[in-house]
Enzyme design. Structure first.
Site, PDB file in Angstrom:
ATOM      1  N   CYS A   1       0.880  -1.176   0.000  1.00 52.27           N
ATOM      2  CA  CYS A   1       0.000   0.000   0.000  1.00 52.27           C
ATOM      3  C   CYS A   1       0.917   1.226   0.000  1.00 52.27           C
ATOM      4  CB  CYS A   1      -0.955  -0.012   1.197  1.00 52.27           C
ATOM      5  SG  CYS A   1      -0.147   0.200   2.784  1.00 52.27           S
ATOM      6  N   GLN A   2       0.457   2.341   0.507  1.00 54.37           N
ATOM      7  CA  GLN A   2       1.296   3.544   0.515  1.00 54.37           C
ATOM      8  C   GLN A   2       2.340   3.509   1.628  1.00 54.37           C
ATOM      9  OE1 GLN A   2       1.293   5.825  -1.963  1.00 54.37           O
ATOM     10  NE2 GLN A   2       3.122   6.647  -0.988  1.00 54.37           N
TER      11      GLN A   2
END
Length: 119
Positions: free
Chosen positions: A87-88
């Site tokens: 993810c980020q």
């Protein structure tokens, strides 16, 4: 402070710490390790960010299944192959890893630091 408040505070702290800890049985790898793993055809690479985040910046070979859609789309993944999740920052992928483990995936790997650590 009475005992009830102490117990409630302890439970709240425990809840938040548990959410931040890696899921049991989930392998944690760095982005350096990820670079070496990207050529492995026996792995499934899943990016759980939003479609907008994915469009702006993604790693070739990763498929986008946003976290909020993962539970209903997990059946599109093979339980026989390792699933590598990013993810980020690593928070959503950690959550996704826990979800996949609960759904019976044996080999789940979370990318520590997520796209923020990718260079």
């Amino acid at each position: 402070m009475d005992y009830l408040n102490v117990i409630i505070l302890a439970l709240v702290i425990f809840y938040f710490i548990k959410r931040l800890l890696p899921a049991k049985g989930v392998k944690q790898i760095s982005t350096t390790d990820l670079k070496k793993a990207l050529t492995d055809k026996n792995k499934q690479f899943i990016d759980v960010r939003t479609p907008g985040e994915f469009r702006v910046n993604n790693i070739r070979g990763f498929n986008n299944i946003p976290l909020h859609q993962l539970a209903k789309n997990a059946n599109k993944l093979s339980k026989e192959k390792e699933v590598v999740v990013i993810c980020q920052s690593g928070m959503r992928s950690n959550k996704a890893s826990k979800l996949l483990k609960k759904q019976g995936f044996k080999q789940v790997t979370n990318v520590k630091g997520g796209m923020s650590a990718w260079s």
